[in-house]
Design a protein around this motif. Structure first.
Motif, PDB file in Angstrom:
ATOM      1  N   ARG A  32       0.722  -1.178  -0.065  1.00 38.92           N
ATOM      2  CA  ARG A  32       0.030  -0.063   0.006  1.00 38.92           C
ATOM      3  C   ARG A  32       0.879   1.258  -0.003  1.00 38.92           C
ATOM      4  NH1 ARG A  32      -3.800   2.219   4.627  1.00 38.92           N
ATOM      5  NH2 ARG A  32      -4.424   3.895   3.538  1.00 38.92           N
ATOM      6  N   ARG A  33       0.559   2.174  -0.970  1.00 39.06           N
ATOM      7  CA  ARG A  33       1.424   3.341  -1.092  1.00 39.06           C
ATOM      8  C   ARG A  33       0.548   4.676  -0.458  1.00 39.06           C
ATOM      9  NH1 ARG A  33       5.196   2.957  -5.777  1.00 39.06           N
ATOM     10  NH2 ARG A  33       4.776   0.783  -6.239  1.00 39.06           N
ATOM     11  N   SER A  34       1.258   5.759  -0.065  1.00 40.78           N
ATOM     12  CA  SER A  34       0.900   6.834   0.242  1.00 40.78           C
ATOM     13  C   SER A  34       0.554   7.790  -0.819  1.00 40.78           C
ATOM     14  CB  SER A  34       1.717   7.615   1.153  1.00 40.78           C
ATOM     15  OG  SER A  34       0.963   8.767   1.629  1.00 40.78           O
ATOM     16  N   TYR A  35      -0.776   7.934  -1.224  1.00 37.21           N
ATOM     17  CA  TYR A  35      -0.952   8.703  -2.346  1.00 37.21           C
ATOM     18  C   TYR A  35      -1.301  10.301  -2.145  1.00 37.21           C
ATOM     19  CZ  TYR A  35      -1.351   4.636  -5.218  1.00 37.21           C
ATOM     20  OH  TYR A  35      -1.109   3.494  -5.969  1.00 37.21           O
ATOM     21  N   TYR A  36      -0.836  10.782  -3.178  1.00 40.63           N
ATOM     22  CA  TYR A  36      -1.298  12.448  -3.211  1.00 40.63           C
ATOM     23  C   TYR A  36      -1.604  12.861  -4.420  1.00 40.63           C
ATOM     24  CZ  TYR A  36       3.603  12.058  -4.216  1.00 40.63           C
ATOM     25  OH  TYR A  36       4.879  11.747  -5.155  1.00 40.63           O
ATOM     26  N   ARG A  37      -2.111  14.072  -4.612  1.00 40.06           N
ATOM     27  CA  ARG A  37      -2.513  14.611  -5.788  1.00 40.06           C
ATOM     28  C   ARG A  37      -1.312  15.612  -6.201  1.00 40.06           C
ATOM     29  NH1 ARG A  37      -6.020  13.904  -9.827  1.00 40.06           N
ATOM     30  NH2 ARG A  37      -7.074  12.580  -8.324  1.00 40.06           N
ATOM     31  N   LEU A  38      -0.861  15.538  -7.516  1.00 39.78           N
ATOM     32  CA  LEU A  38       0.279  16.535  -7.919  1.00 39.78           C
ATOM     33  C   LEU A  38      -0.659  17.373  -8.884  1.00 39.78           C
ATOM     34  CD1 LEU A  38       3.198  17.618  -8.179  1.00 39.78           C
ATOM     35  CD2 LEU A  38       3.143  15.910 -10.044  1.00 39.78           C
ATOM     36  N   TYR A  39      -0.376  18.689  -8.847  1.00 42.44           N
ATOM     37  CA  TYR A  39      -0.994  19.633 -10.023  1.00 42.44           C
ATOM     38  C   TYR A  39      -0.014  20.457 -10.518  1.00 42.44           C
ATOM     39  CZ  TYR A  39      -5.513  19.128  -7.115  1.00 42.44           C
ATOM     40  OH  TYR A  39      -6.334  18.560  -6.584  1.00 42.44           O
ATOM     41  N   PHE A  40      -0.157  20.592 -11.871  1.00 45.84           N
ATOM     42  CA  PHE A  40       0.554  21.276 -12.677  1.00 45.84           C
ATOM     43  C   PHE A  40       0.072  22.464 -13.669  1.00 45.84           C
ATOM     44  CE2 PHE A  40      -0.310  17.380 -14.897  1.00 45.84           C
ATOM     45  CZ  PHE A  40      -0.549  18.039 -16.211  1.00 45.84           C
ATOM     46  N   SER A  41       0.884  23.391 -13.930  1.00 43.65           N
ATOM     47  CA  SER A  41       0.286  24.458 -14.845  1.00 43.65           C
ATOM     48  C   SER A  41       1.425  24.979 -15.530  1.00 43.65           C
ATOM     49  CB  SER A  41      -0.438  25.567 -13.905  1.00 43.65           C
ATOM     50  OG  SER A  41      -0.805  26.471 -14.580  1.00 43.65           O
ATOM     51  N   ALA A  42       1.213  25.356 -17.103  1.00 40.78           N
ATOM     52  CA  ALA A  42       2.142  25.694 -18.048  1.00 40.78           C
ATOM     53  C   ALA A  42       1.540  26.903 -18.611  1.00 40.78           C
ATOM     54  CB  ALA A  42       2.891  24.682 -18.744  1.00 40.78           C
ATOM     55  N   VAL A  43       2.098  28.145 -18.728  1.00 37.03           N
ATOM     56  CA  VAL A  43       2.060  29.149 -19.586  1.00 37.03           C
ATOM     57  C   VAL A  43       2.945  29.346 -20.817  1.00 37.03           C
ATOM     58  CG1 VAL A  43       1.190  31.722 -19.710  1.00 37.03           C
ATOM     59  CG2 VAL A  43       0.546  30.224 -17.516  1.00 37.03           C
ATOM     60  N   PHE A  44       2.593  29.524 -21.886  1.00 36.60           N
ATOM     61  CA  PHE A  44       3.573  29.629 -23.272  1.00 36.60           C
ATOM     62  C   PHE A  44       3.636  31.144 -23.488  1.00 36.60           C
ATOM     63  CE2 PHE A  44       2.552  25.181 -22.356  1.00 36.60           C
ATOM     64  CZ  PHE A  44       3.611  24.616 -22.558  1.00 36.60           C
ATOM     65  N   ASP A  45       4.678  31.624 -24.043  1.00 35.79           N
ATOM     66  CA  ASP A  45       4.707  32.952 -24.631  1.00 35.79           C
ATOM     67  C   ASP A  45       4.309  32.848 -26.134  1.00 35.79           C
ATOM     68  OD1 ASP A  45       6.765  31.683 -25.578  1.00 35.79           O
ATOM     69  OD2 ASP A  45       8.047  33.414 -24.744  1.00 35.79           O
ATOM     70  N   ARG A  46       3.943  31.675 -26.673  1.00 35.10           N
ATOM     71  CA  ARG A  46       3.829  31.245 -28.258  1.00 35.10           C
ATOM     72  C   ARG A  46       2.623  30.763 -28.426  1.00 35.10           C
ATOM     73  NH1 ARG A  46       8.720  33.142 -31.053  1.00 35.10           N
ATOM     74  NH2 ARG A  46       9.862  33.991 -29.370  1.00 35.10           N
ATOM     75  N   ASP A  47       1.905  31.145 -29.481  1.00 35.21           N
ATOM     76  CA  ASP A  47       0.627  30.271 -29.997  1.00 35.21           C
ATOM     77  C   ASP A  47       0.958  28.821 -30.189  1.00 35.21           C
ATOM     78  OD1 ASP A  47      -1.020  32.668 -29.733  1.00 35.21           O
ATOM     79  OD2 ASP A  47      -1.075  33.099 -31.565  1.00 35.21           O
TER      80      ASP A  47
END
Length: 91
Positions: free
Chosen positions: A63-78
């Motif tokens: 059994r593992r200790s679970y957690y939620r990892l969140y990520f976000s990225a913003v780009f300077d080009r279309d």
């Protein structure tokens, strides 16, 4: 935090692999918004630094200790193109 630069005149590609880690993962999600040049997501994962007291121990070593990892990225080009896949299906 990261800062990526690509050679001028060459195609630039970036892959977000939100699941299927060596430590196991489940319930991954990703959202791509080309209009704001952003990518957001999260993944439920565990076992990053070994077993935790709330995640197993001698009586339940798998059994593992679970957690939620969140990520976000913003780009300077279309974005020229975007896509996602689940298992072997691309969309």
């Amino acid at each position: 935090m990261g800062d990526f630069a690509f050679p001028v005149g060459s195609a630039a590609n970036l892959l977000f692999r939100a699941s299927n880690s060596l430590n196991s993962s489940e319930d991954a999600e990703i959202s791509i918004d080309a209009s704001t040049r952003t990518v957001h997501g999260s993944v439920l994962t565990g076992g990053f630094c070994g077993r935790r007291g709330n995640g197993g121990g001698a009586s339940n070593a798998n059994r593992r200790s679970y957690y939620r990892l969140y990520f976000s990225a913003v780009f300077d080009r279309d974005f020229a193109r975007t896509g996602t896949w689940k298992d072997a299906t691309m969309s």
